[in-house]
Structure formats: C-alpha cells, structure tokens
Design a protein around this motif. Structure first.
Motif, PDB file in Angstrom:
ATOM      1  N   ARG A 498       0.835  -1.201   0.150  1.00  0.00           N
ATOM      2  CA  ARG A 498      -0.087  -0.032   0.011  1.00  0.00           C
ATOM      3  C   ARG A 498       1.095   1.370  -0.074  1.00  0.00           C
ATOM      4  O   ARG A 498       0.508   2.326  -0.770  1.00  0.00           O
ATOM      5  N   ASP A 499       1.854   1.272   0.759  1.00  0.00           N
ATOM      6  CA  ASP A 499       2.862   2.317   1.020  1.00  0.00           C
ATOM      7  C   ASP A 499       3.637   2.436  -0.392  1.00  0.00           C
ATOM      8  O   ASP A 499       3.689   3.644  -1.032  1.00  0.00           O
ATOM      9  N   GLU A 502       1.145   4.137  -2.959  1.00  0.00           N
ATOM     10  CA  GLU A 502       0.848   5.521  -2.513  1.00  0.00           C
ATOM     11  C   GLU A 502       1.996   6.251  -3.269  1.00  0.00           C
ATOM     12  O   GLU A 502       1.546   7.634  -3.813  1.00  0.00           O
ATOM     13  N   SER A 503       3.276   5.841  -2.825  1.00  0.00           N
ATOM     14  CA  SER A 503       4.256   6.736  -3.686  1.00  0.00           C
ATOM     15  C   SER A 503       4.240   6.871  -5.067  1.00  0.00           C
ATOM     16  O   SER A 503       4.446   7.813  -5.641  1.00  0.00           O
ATOM     17  N   LYS A 505       1.264   6.474  -6.975  1.00  0.00           N
ATOM     18  CA  LYS A 505       0.288   7.469  -7.376  1.00  0.00           C
ATOM     19  C   LYS A 505       0.823   9.143  -7.173  1.00  0.00           C
ATOM     20  O   LYS A 505       0.389   9.703  -8.015  1.00  0.00           O
ATOM     21  N   GLN A 506       1.695   9.042  -5.867  1.00  0.00           N
ATOM     22  CA  GLN A 506       2.150  10.581  -5.893  1.00  0.00           C
ATOM     23  C   GLN A 506       2.937  11.025  -7.131  1.00  0.00           C
ATOM     24  O   GLN A 506       3.045  12.202  -7.301  1.00  0.00           O
TER      25      GLN A 506
END
Lengths: 634, 150
Positions: A498-499, A502-503, A505-506
C-alpha cells in the motif's frame, strides 16, 4: 451269849459293809453317795454297838423273850450279811463296769492313736497328692500355653495348614486354609482331604497319600509337579505343599502346609515372558552381542555373532578371542576388556573387526557386568558394523573440507568483488565526472567557438556519461543486495505494498490506476529487501501500464502445493513469453529505451533478493495482455 | 567571512579543477588551499613538513575531504585531526565519489560533520558546491575553539 455273838458278827459285817461302801468311792466315783451310805452303815453300827453294850450289861437270861431276841439278832445278822453281800455285789458290778470302762478306754486310746497314725499318713499322702496336683496344674498350664501358642501359630501362619488323620480326614484347619479354600472350619473338619483337591487329581491323590502314610517323612509334596488346590466354588489355584508326619496317641497325623503360589507363578511367568522377549530381542537384533567372564572367556553370544564366527551359538562358551581373531586384534580386545572391568565403566569403542578375512570397522559398546554384591564378573559387548557409515563420514568430511575450501575461495572472491565494487564506485565514476564536467566547461566557456552540431555532440557525451554513471549505480545496487546482511522478521507485505502504491500514485497523480492489494499478507523476511522487491515489481507494473489510459494492478497470494505464492499482476504491456529467460538477467531489456526507460536491473535485483530468502520467482505474460510476477519465500 | 580559507583535500587534478570551478560557479569566493594527499593536508593543519612554521592558529573554515587519497587516506586524516586539540572541532565535509554505506558510517563515526557524494552530472555538482559554501561559510556558526584559536 449266842445273841451277843451274832450281834457282834452283825456289827462287824455292817462295819465291813461301811468300809466296803467307802471303798466303792474310787470305783464308782460317787463319793457323796457312798460316804452317806457308809455313814449310815456306821451309824447303824454305832447304834448296834450301844445296844450290844446294853445287852451285855444286862443279864441276858434276864432278858424276856429270849427267843424273840434271838430272832431279832438273826434277822440283824442276815441283814448285815445282805449288806455286805449287796455292797460286795455292787462293788463287783461296779468293778466289772469299771473294768469294762477301762477296757473301753484302752481300746479307744488305742484306736485313737491308730487314728492319729493313720491321719498323719493320710496327711502325708495328701501333701504328696497336693504336690502332684500342683505339678499337674503347672504341666496343664504349660500345656495350655503351648497349645495357645500352637494355635496362635496355626492361626496366624501365612500359609494354609491342614492336619489330617491316618484316614485323611481333616482334623485341624487354620484360618489361612479357610481363606484359601473358601470353606469354614466346620465345613472341613471330618471330611477327607480330597475335598480340597481338584476332581481330576482325586484318585491319584488317594494313592499317593496312602503311599505317604506307609512311609511318612517330612518332604515337599509332588516335587516337579504342578499342584492345584480346589476352592469351595470349584475354582482352582496353584499351590505348593509340604508334608510332615506327626505321631500322636491318636495315631499318625499328617500336617500339610499349603502355600498359594498364584502370585509367584504369575511373576514367574511374567519373568519367563520377559526373558523370552529379551532373548528374542537379543537374537533378532542385527547387532552382535556377547558375554565374557572375568578372564575374557566367552560365556554366550547371540546367533548373529555366532554366525560371524562360523560356529553354533552353544559352542562359544569356553572360547576366547584368540580362537577367532589374529593375535594382535585379540590382544587389543582383551586389553579393552581388562581396562573396562578394572575401571567399571562402559566404553564406546570404534575398532577393527575381521570376518571371513574381510576387515570391518565396528562400533562396540562394552559394559562391565556386576553381580549382586557389585563386584565385576565379566563384560557384555554389543557391536555393529559402521564401515559404511565411516566411509560416508569420511566422504562427508572430505566434502566438507572441499566445501570449506570453496567457501574460503568464495569469501576471497567476494572480498575481491567488494574491493572491485568500491573501486568501480569511486574510480569509475571520477573519469565520468571529468567527461561530463569538462564537456559542460566546453559548452560554457567555448560556446562561441562551437557550432550547433558540436554542441549536440557535447550534449551526447554528457548524457552518455550520465547513463554510464546510472549503470554503475545500478551495478552497485545489485551487488549491495547480494552482500547486505539479512535480518528476518514478521513483515506486513500488504502495508508495504500500500505504501509503495501510494508513492507511485503521488509520482504521477494524473494517472488512473486501480490498486487491488489483498489485506493481511505477511512473510518472515528482511523488511528492507522485501521493500525493494515490492518497489520494483509494483514499479514495473506502474511503468508498463503507463501507455494505457486505465490500469489495474493487483497484489495478492495463492496457495500452491502447500506454499504461499505471492504475485503482482498488471494489465499493461506484458511481454513475449519467448523471451522469458532474459527477463531476470541484469541489463537485459524486452522493450526499447524510448518505449519504456530503465536499465534492466530491477528484476535481476528482485530475483537475487528472492533467492536469498530461499524462494523463487517467475513470470507469466502476453504482449499487451499484462504480466504476472510470482514469488515465494521460505 | 569571505577571507575564510577552505581546505580542499583532493588528489585527482580533474576533480580539483572541477571542484574549484563548481565553487566559483556557486559564487564561493573564499581562498581555497589544495592538499593533494593526506600527508599534505595534515602538514598544513599541524604546520609540519612543507607547511612548517605556518601559523596553525589560522584554521580553515571548512575542510573538503576526499576519501581515496594516496599515502594517508581521508579516514586517517579525519581520525588524526579529530584527536588533535587544535582541530578537534574543525568542520569537515567528506566530499567523495563513494556512495558506500560503510564509508558514510565510518566517516560520521570518525567525526565528519557532513558527507557529500560528488555527482557525475556537473550541474548537480555546481549546485552541491553552492549549497555547501552557503551552509558552511555563511549559515553555520563555527565552533568556539576555532574562533578563539583564530
């Protein structure tokens, strides 16, 4: 004259009578009576005397009535005579009475003395009798005591006791016997002893017992036979009986002491079974087993050992190692035996052994054998062939040594590699810096002297230098992944994914990518290395879906052959399965730099990390149909 | 401030030129003393060898230290100047090509104040030099003993 005479005679007679009367006193003892009678007679005498004197003084002739006087004197005389006669008669009577009395007294005295004598005699007898009675009482008491003791013994005896008479009728039964056979004493007394014998033995028992009564002596009954008693309920139990004869006034009595040996037999049987088991075990063990005495002379051995020695097992006794082995070996065996018996300690020995001319290595366990008092009586040996094992051990040892050698070489190579990496990292980069730096200096300081093509060339030089720097960095990363120390722990892969997602996506928020990450995926692994794996796999998925408007990236796991298989799936560009073998090779790329940039080191790094975790990694894919990367961890 | 000396310890002449160029491009105009190996650096700092008689009271504002040096390497230079009273608190910035974690860790544990990786890309190098000068020569307050000694 005549009258006077008569009268005198009468007086004399009367006087005599008085005296006689007095003499009767001692005879009769009636003093008063006789004194009174005597006094009366004396008074009569006195009166007669006076009358006489007067007579004399008168003339007799003158006397009137002579004839009357004469008669009177005669009567007087007669009376006097009668007095005397009477008294004499009385005296005689009295005397005779007295004599009779005397005699009676004498007789009585005699009787009395004899009675005394007799009484004394009787008394003596009596005393003797009393003494005897006393003695008897003592004896009786002793007898009673003895009997009580005997009864006590009888009743408290731990064994059943049955006493039978000559006809085998039961006379005495003790409590234990009652308990053993389940009869009460009353039920048994008077019955034949066969009551207590199982029916099938009764006939033969009758014969045996008559044989016994013919020549009675103390002995155990039925030596070598199994004897059984029969209870009242008909059940039987094994017994041991000893017999002893007792000659009494009533004739021969036979005492039978009966012991219930059920428990003993059970123990014996258990012992026999255990011995049998043990024997079977010893016989069937593949190991060779032997027993030697204090002087290392064989006592026994198991079949396996006897077979080795080419003799029947029962012929081992009396033989020594010198009968079977070369002197040198036998010396060695004997030396070991001696030492083990002297020190009293079990030893594990690896030694040579020769059988049918072939030499083996055997593992021998020798144990000193002790008797009950603890003194050593011999040695027990068990041994087995370890030749193969030894050979393997040696091979393993050799292999291990090889391995050690190789590990050392590898370590040296690694060190070299490290030094190489270091120098690559430091020294290879420095010239690149010069190339880039001075190209830039040229561009800056000599811009007016360079045409566009010259500037373009310098630009290419610079970008090539930078790409090479990137390649060097990638190479270093790859080698670092291999060299880094691993610290495994429980890792939450879902959270990690998930982490990473997230990176990503950012980094490109404009993209429409759906991440589907299964929850609660964990692994026992190095968190830093696993993070690199997920970064690379999810990063690849992100990168290779980049040409699609929408993308779907999944991270989950399945069970395959009991193993957890994690996978990252995307619906991106995919790849041609024909080139699958190039997928994980460093710097190998399946796409052009323009299409998808990258150095081709990512999957190589993933593969190294997975391998370091003892797992494997593989992929499936099809061009424009996405790719799935699977991995396992051990 | 601008008169403060920078001690550059670097053996590669290309790197010396590029570093000086980068510093200049980054507008760092301080005097730069270049030592070409570890021995020379220590001689300068302790006033020995070719620098015998130098006023050691005049310490540099910052030392830019390469690790891979002939004779005495950068780590050893760092160790020695950290064990000398006069240079104990001297700001030292390791400026090297190495990205090895071991080197970074060792550098810090020996008392380096900063660790900068020399980028291949010269533009990045210029940027690094500029920030470095700004930070150590302008923003950073030097340690008291260095000031006293000055």
């Amino acid at each position: 004259m005549v009258i006077v005479f008569i009268q005198v005679v009468a007086i004399i007679l009367q006087l005599a009578a008085a005296i006689l009367a007095l003499r009767l006193v001692p005879v009769t003892g009636r003093r008063l009576a006789w004194v009174l009678i005597s006094s009366a007679l004396a008074l009569i005498v006195v009166r007669r005397g006076i009358a006489l004197i007067r007579l004399i003084s008168t003339d007799l002739s003158a006397m009137p009535n002579f004839a009357g006087r004469m008669l009177e004197s005669m009567v007087l005389l007669v009376i006097s005579i009668l007095f005397v006669a009477g008294i004499t008669l009385i005296r005689t009577v009295f005397l005779s009475v007295k004599q009779a009395e005397q005699e009676a007294r004498t007789a009585r005295d005699e009787l009395e003395s004899r009675v005394h004598e007799r009484t004394a005699e009787l008394e003596q007898t009596n005393q003797a009798l009393l003494a005897e009675v006393d003695e008897r009482k003592q004896v009786e008491k002793a007898l009673k005591e003895s009997e009580a003791r005997w009864r006590g013994f009888l009743q408290s005896a731990p064994d059943g006791i049955v006493i039978v008479d000559r006809d085998a009728r039961i006379a005495v039964v003790n409590a234990k016997a009652e308990e053993l056979f389940g009869y009460s004493q009353q039920e048994l007394i008077g019955k034949t002893v066969e009551t207590l014998v199982p029916e099938r033995y009764r006939d033969v028992h009758v014969k045996h017992r008559s044989g016994y009564t013919d020549a009675p002596r103390s002995r155990p009954m039925g030596v070598g036979l199994e004897l059984y008693g029969r209870r009242k309920d008909g059940s039987e139990f094994p017994v041991e009986i000893s017999l002893s004869p007792l000659q009494t006034e009533q004739g021969l009595l036979v005492t039978a002491i009966i012991r219930d040996i059920t428990e003993r037999k059970r123990i014996q049987e258990a012992l026999q079974q255990s011995e049998q088991k043990y024997k079977t075990l010893v016989e069937n063990l593949p190991q060779r087993i032997f027993l030697k005495d204090r002087n290392s002379v064989y006592i026994s051995c198991n079949d396996n050992y006897a077979r080795d020695l080419n003799i029947p097992p029962d012929q081992i006794a009396g033989k020594t190692d010198y009968d079977f082995f070369p002197k040198e070996l036998a010396d060695k065996y004997r030396g070991d035996d001696k030492r083990i018996m002297a020190e009293g300690k079990t030893e594990d020995i690896e030694e040579a052994y020769i059988q049918d001319g072939r030499e083996y290595i055997v593992h021998t366990v020798k144990t000193p054998i002790k008797d009950e008092s603890g003194s050593i009586t011999g040695v027990l040996g068990i041994f087995w062939d370890i030749t193969e094992q030894k050979r393997s051990e040696e091979q393993i040892k050799r292999l291990n040594e090889d391995l050690r050698h190789r590990a050392a070489e590898l370590e040296a190579a690694n060190k070299e590699l490290e030094a190489f990496s270091y120098s690559v990292s430091h020294d290879l980069r420095a010239p690149l810096r010069s190339v880039d730096g001075f190209s830039q200096a040229l561009l800056e300081d000599y811009a007016d002297k360079l045409d566009e093509q010259g500037k373009d060339y310098l630009g290419r030089v610079r970008s090539a230098a930078k790409r090479m720097a990137q390649l060097i960095d990638d190479l270093l990363r790859l080698s670092r992944v291999t060299r880094a120390e691993m610290h495994r722990e429980e890792v939450d892969l879902s959270a990690m994914a998930r982490d990473a997602a997230e990176s990503l996506k950012q980094s490109q928020p404009e993209r429409e990518v759906e991440f589907d990450i299964a929850p609660d995926l964990t692994a026992y692994a190095d968190p830093q290395l696993l993070r690199i794996v997920l970064d690379n796999l999810l990063g690849n998925a992100w990168k290779f879906t980049g040409k699609h408007k929408r993308a779907y990236i999944m991270f989950s796991s399945v069970q395959q052959e009991g193993k957890q298989v994690y996978f990252v799936r995307d619906d991106g560009a995919g790849f041609d399965m024909a080139y699958i073998d190039k997928l994980f090779v460093p710097f190998q790329r399946l796409h052009s730099m323009e299409e998808f940039p990258g150095s081709g080191i990512g999957l190589a790094i993933v593969q190294r990390i997975i391998r370091r975790h003892g797992g494997s990694v593989w992929a499936e894919g099809a061009v424009e149909h996405g790719a799935t990367f699977y991995f396992t961890l051990s | 401030m601008s008169s403060q000396i920078i001690l550059l310890v670097e053996d590669n002449p290309d790197d010396i030129d590029l570093t000086l160029r980068a510093l200049k491009k980054g507008n760092i105009t301080n005097e730069v003393v270049v030592a070409r190996d570890g021995t020379e650096a220590l001689d300068y700092l302790f006033g020995t060898g070719q620098y015998a008689g130098r006023d050691t009271g005049e310490v540099p504002a910052v030392v830019l230290l390469d690790l891979k040096l002939p004779k005495i390497d950068g780590m050893e230079v760092l160790r020695r100047l950290r064990s000398d009273q006069n240079t104990r608190l001297l700001p030292v910035v390791i400026l090297t090509s190495s990205k090895e974690e071991d080197d970074v860790a060792r550098g810090y544990s020996l008392g380096a104040n900063s660790y900068i990786h020399k980028p291949v890309d010269f533009d990045q190098f210029v940027e690094a030099a500029r920030q470095l000068g700004l930070y150590w020569l302008v923003l950073n307050e030097p340690p008291p003993c260095t000031r006293e000694a000055r």
